[in-house]
Scaffold this motif. Sequence first.
Motif, PDB file in Angstrom:
ATOM      1  N   PHE A   1      57.570 -43.112 -57.747  1.00  0.00           N
ATOM      2  CA  PHE A   1      58.150 -42.970 -56.193  1.00  0.00           C
ATOM      3  C   PHE A   1      56.854 -42.704 -55.342  1.00  0.00           C
ATOM      4  CE2 PHE A   1      60.202 -40.865 -52.906  1.00  0.00           C
ATOM      5  CZ  PHE A   1      61.057 -41.722 -52.452  1.00  0.00           C
ATOM      6  N   ALA A   2      55.808 -42.214 -55.579  1.00  0.00           N
ATOM      7  CA  ALA A   2      54.650 -42.112 -54.751  1.00  0.00           C
ATOM      8  C   ALA A   2      54.279 -43.305 -54.239  1.00  0.00           C
ATOM      9  CB  ALA A   2      53.557 -41.286 -55.635  1.00  0.00           C
ATOM     10  N   ALA A   3      54.417 -44.568 -55.077  1.00  0.00           N
ATOM     11  CA  ALA A   3      53.889 -45.776 -54.801  1.00  0.00           C
ATOM     12  C   ALA A   3      54.486 -46.180 -53.476  1.00  0.00           C
ATOM     13  CB  ALA A   3      53.767 -46.510 -55.732  1.00  0.00           C
ATOM     14  N   ILE A   4      55.727 -45.419 -53.079  1.00  0.00           N
ATOM     15  CA  ILE A   4      56.259 -45.995 -52.063  1.00  0.00           C
ATOM     16  C   ILE A   4      56.603 -45.004 -50.945  1.00  0.00           C
ATOM     17  CG2 ILE A   4      59.002 -45.608 -52.586  1.00  0.00           C
ATOM     18  CD1 ILE A   4      58.942 -48.914 -52.095  1.00  0.00           C
TER      19      ILE A   4
ATOM     20  N   ILE B   1      52.381 -33.481 -55.892  1.00  0.00           N
ATOM     21  CA  ILE B   1      51.101 -33.901 -55.304  1.00  0.00           C
ATOM     22  C   ILE B   1      50.887 -35.308 -55.443  1.00  0.00           C
ATOM     23  CG2 ILE B   1      48.704 -33.673 -55.625  1.00  0.00           C
ATOM     24  CD1 ILE B   1      49.223 -30.652 -55.914  1.00  0.00           C
ATOM     25  N   LEU B   2      51.228 -35.965 -56.329  1.00  0.00           N
ATOM     26  CA  LEU B   2      50.935 -37.639 -56.633  1.00  0.00           C
ATOM     27  C   LEU B   2      51.257 -38.482 -55.335  1.00  0.00           C
ATOM     28  CD1 LEU B   2      52.162 -37.668 -60.234  1.00  0.00           C
ATOM     29  CD2 LEU B   2      49.726 -38.029 -59.148  1.00  0.00           C
ATOM     30  N   GLY B   3      52.490 -37.800 -54.653  1.00  0.00           N
ATOM     31  CA  GLY B   3      52.876 -38.526 -53.427  1.00  0.00           C
ATOM     32  C   GLY B   3      51.585 -38.764 -52.501  1.00  0.00           C
ATOM     33  N   MET B   4      50.656 -37.859 -52.360  1.00  0.00           N
ATOM     34  CA  MET B   4      49.475 -37.983 -51.418  1.00  0.00           C
ATOM     35  C   MET B   4      48.369 -38.671 -52.097  1.00  0.00           C
ATOM     36  SD  MET B   4      49.995 -37.494 -48.209  1.00  0.00           S
ATOM     37  CE  MET B   4      50.542 -36.186 -46.851  1.00  0.00           C
ATOM     38  N   LEU B   5      48.282 -38.798 -53.482  1.00  0.00           N
ATOM     39  CA  LEU B   5      47.314 -38.998 -54.253  1.00  0.00           C
ATOM     40  C   LEU B   5      47.382 -40.575 -54.752  1.00  0.00           C
ATOM     41  CD1 LEU B   5      46.201 -36.402 -56.389  1.00  0.00           C
ATOM     42  CD2 LEU B   5      45.588 -36.794 -54.125  1.00  0.00           C
ATOM     43  N   ILE B   6      48.643 -41.243 -54.767  1.00  0.00           N
ATOM     44  CA  ILE B   6      49.131 -42.292 -54.894  1.00  0.00           C
ATOM     45  C   ILE B   6      49.276 -43.293 -53.820  1.00  0.00           C
ATOM     46  CG2 ILE B   6      50.499 -44.017 -56.410  1.00  0.00           C
ATOM     47  CD1 ILE B   6      50.591 -42.170 -58.346  1.00  0.00           C
ATOM     48  N   PRO B   7      48.475 -44.412 -53.526  1.00  0.00           N
ATOM     49  CA  PRO B   7      48.947 -45.098 -52.069  1.00  0.00           C
ATOM     50  C   PRO B   7      50.331 -45.573 -52.175  1.00  0.00           C
ATOM     51  CG  PRO B   7      47.520 -46.676 -53.473  1.00  0.00           C
ATOM     52  CD  PRO B   7      47.559 -45.172 -54.397  1.00  0.00           C
ATOM     53  N   PRO B   8      51.027 -45.643 -51.143  1.00  0.00           N
ATOM     54  CA  PRO B   8      50.227 -45.607 -49.669  1.00  0.00           C
ATOM     55  C   PRO B   8      50.336 -43.938 -49.522  1.00  0.00           C
ATOM     56  CG  PRO B   8      52.610 -46.031 -49.299  1.00  0.00           C
ATOM     57  CD  PRO B   8      52.288 -46.256 -50.845  1.00  0.00           C
ATOM     58  N   SER B   9      49.531 -43.439 -48.831  1.00  0.00           N
ATOM     59  CA  SER B   9      49.278 -41.763 -48.409  1.00  0.00           C
ATOM     60  C   SER B   9      48.805 -41.844 -47.026  1.00  0.00           C
ATOM     61  CB  SER B   9      48.204 -41.509 -49.242  1.00  0.00           C
ATOM     62  OG  SER B   9      47.726 -40.146 -48.873  1.00  0.00           O
ATOM     63  N   LEU B  10      49.612 -40.817 -46.270  1.00  0.00           N
ATOM     64  CA  LEU B  10      49.518 -40.650 -44.936  1.00  0.00           C
ATOM     65  C   LEU B  10      47.942 -40.020 -44.866  1.00  0.00           C
ATOM     66  CD1 LEU B  10      51.127 -40.817 -42.598  1.00  0.00           C
ATOM     67  CD2 LEU B  10      52.033 -38.521 -42.870  1.00  0.00           C
TER      68      LEU B  10
HETATM   69 NA    NA Z   1      51.931 -42.077 -51.923  1.00  0.00          NA
END
Ligand code: NA
Lengths: 345, 442, 177
Positions: free
Chosen positions: B111-114, B152-161
């Motif tokens: 999900f982090a990738a999106i 935390i993966l949400g910010m570490l896997i692109p896209p990331s603000l």
């Molecule tokens: Na992300």
Amino acid sequence: NGSSETGGEGKKKITLRIGSGHSTSNPWITALEDYFVKNVSERVKNETNYEINWVKNYGGSVITLGNELQGVQDGLVDIGCTILVFEASRLPLVDMVYSMPFSCSDPLIVADVVKAMYKEYPEFTTVYEEKFNQHYLGIGVSDPYGFFSTKEVKSLDDVAGMKIGAAGINLAWIEGSGAAGVQTSLNDTYQNLQTNVCQATIQPTHSCINLKVPEVAPYYLDANFNVVPFNSVTVNKQTWDSLPKEVQTILTEVGDGYLDYEAKYINSVHEKDLSDVVKMGGKVITLSRAEQVRWAASLPDIVNDLVKRLNNAGFRGSEIVERYYQLLEERGVERIRNWNTANTK
Amino acid sequence: MSPIVIAVFSLALLLILIFSGVHLNISLMITSFATVLLFTGRINVAMNVLSQSAWGSVRQYMFGVIPLFVLMGMLANLSGASSDLYDAAALMLKKVRGGVGIATVIANAIFAAITGVTVASAAIFTKIALPQMNRLKYEKKFSLGTIAGSAILGMLIPPSLLMIVYGSQADVSIGKLFVAAIVPGLIMTFAFILVIAVVGKVKPEYIPVVEELSEFEKENYWKIVLKPWPIIMLILVTLGGIWGGFFTPTEAGGIGAFGAFVLVLFKKGFNREEIWETLLSAGATSGSVLILLISASTYSKTLSMCGIINSISFFVEGLTIPPLGIILIFMFILMVLGCILDSTSILLLTTPLMCPIVQDLGYDMVWFGIIMIIAIETGMVTPPFGMNVFTVKSSLQGIEGYEGTTVNDIFKGSTWYLIAIIAVDLLLVLVPVLVTYLPNNM
Amino acid sequence: MDVIRKISKGFEKFLSWMDGIASISIAVIMVLITADVLSRLLFNKPFVGTAEIVSSIIIIVCFLEIPYVSMRKGHVRTTVLYDMVGRKGKDIIDIVACLLGIVAYGLIIKASFPGFLNAIDINEAEIAGSFRITTVPGRFAIIFGSVLMILEFLNQIIKYSYDLVTGKSSEGEGGSK
Ligand code: NA
Ligand code: NA
């Protein structure tokens, strides 16, 4: 900011913040450092009771690309080098050569003509004072705009259907050529060419060499697009007024000599750039005069549009544009097309 | 006045304002104004620093990525992608010890990738995964920590603000940052899975129950496992498009958001209210990020104008510490700041000071961005201020079995993951090629 | 207080319309970019001016959103100290923060005004070939958004002062993250 305090050896220190959106890897900024900053420092130190303490803000750290004119106006830097390609709307007269493609691609000749024009028409320099709260010190010219492509281009026919990356006002140079313009910043150029987002780019040649563009677009076309007045050096009005007379004089005199120094430097850089194209595995091709004529003929009469725009903005557009061509002709450079330099069609 | 005196004044004022609870954007603008006024003595100049940043700093095509990636993540979530991903992963891992926890990590990673922000994941997975872990009698703190940590993966896997913010502040290609983060993101995902596996081995009482597949699950196995395919496709198109150079990050954002919108239409139909709500909240999030970028640019202009950056670089480079030591000190400072500030603020405050020094030391700025972001992200789970932990806490309402949970329980449970994050960051500091290989071979 | 409450409600309604306009603009960016990319990939015809339009919209999105975000208490702040002080302390912090906000956005308005007037005067535009997009709406958005910010700060100051003086909540709860 012209604030002075007493430094060593009894010399008063004047702090001057100088900046540009471009960094020192660009020849016009190199020239600014090697010639302007250096000579001003030396002369002020040797000839006056002052000493300059420079705070250097190149590379957009204070005034970013496209916001330099306003940055100097607002006093964010004391002295700024404005990259003029982004100022077509605020400085239409200063930027007029952008709308006169195929006029001349020799930095030395253009520099000579610009010098004559600026002497004849003070509005080139007074506009800064009248509208933008700054005082003109000097102007520089670009290197010839390069045309790098992924496949060989020899004629106007070769560009039909191509996607060509260019920034801002240069896009007008391909309108009518059958190519499609892609708005591209310099930073995206390499990747866009590599991944076929576009097949050619029009950017200042040296910047392309810096970015190793020939690796992905090996064909360099000397299309005679233009050398243009590219960057102006100006000083904030309040700063200017706060400076001692003798320092003002030095700034004016050194600023005056910037154009010659910069044009010569650009010229030598360009010669080296062309040999670098070949070293990087590229090929230099010259667009024949006949093809240049065809290309220019394919464009809408953008010179006439320019004249109208200038006249509407209150400048002597018809006269000044015509005069630029005349001055070039006096130096043996023929105009490519019979552009309509009168106001009416 | 000397730059050092001004620097001290400026930083002191900024910290006082921030810690007094003045909003970050106002703190940055007021500090910039006061600092420039002090340095130049010209009120017009001080004022114009604000207006110049307001006009010039975000009015660029590149910044289209902010609203677009925010919108894409929110729409993808609206489409139910996160629970589909979780269901698929949980089913495949059902017979593994810690399978539900690992599924949470993997669903988070995909999900982090999106999505470009992390808080959303923490909230969503609290609702989806926590009841499952409770049913399988996972140790409570550990299960809470799993959710706070893996978000935390949400910010570490692109896209990331954060990568977008760093790229714009440090003048580094956002596309390259996105590509550079892929390997570190995978390593981090693997490290989190390892944490669960190790805990399952060392403290089996933390994960007591392992289940068998039910009849229903056996019958519908592939249906459930393949259900998230559209979201996987969308990720491949957007990130693959950036990687393959078919489009810029901004274009990927536009296409991705549009794709997510189509996904919502297909899966849930056109619910005007829901879509409108999503659009409104994407707008609000974008607005608050954009104004932060504007005010941060005010502050970084101020630091350059007054010669503060030069003075600090000069000071740091004069210290007799090897370059790697400086990097490690920077990482430590970032982690300490992470205890008390939120990630975006730290990034905005430190990039203008640290990046010129790191650049002078000759390090790769893409690499530095990634290790910096990871160090800052530790702050999401460190006390007293840990955004992910707070989010999990506030999402606990109505979840059975977690009534008495305190914020401290969640901080404690996150410690395992905190150690993993620090270990991975150290690994990347010492083996930079893990970060730099992909972007240098784009 | 009733009249003030009514004005305040009306103003907040207005701010959420601005949020709506900004959010629609984001959808416009999304559609525009998708169309541009598709046209480039399928028909070899990129749109001229997409970059200029998108960048102009971004600044408008930003300044139409921030007053709304402010109303929703959505701007980033640290609450370490804030959480430690009592009700009155919180009100005082909030009032001071609002006053500083008024100063900051007031300065932006004052400094942006000449640029706005000049843009009208000279027909300032972003240029891509013969495509021109005016900068006036963007410059106006900065001033307009900042004015709304100041009004929203005043709105909050009234509420916090009411809380501080009466000890009762006017309606809004204290600041959150
Ligand atoms: Na992300
Ligand atoms: Na923290």
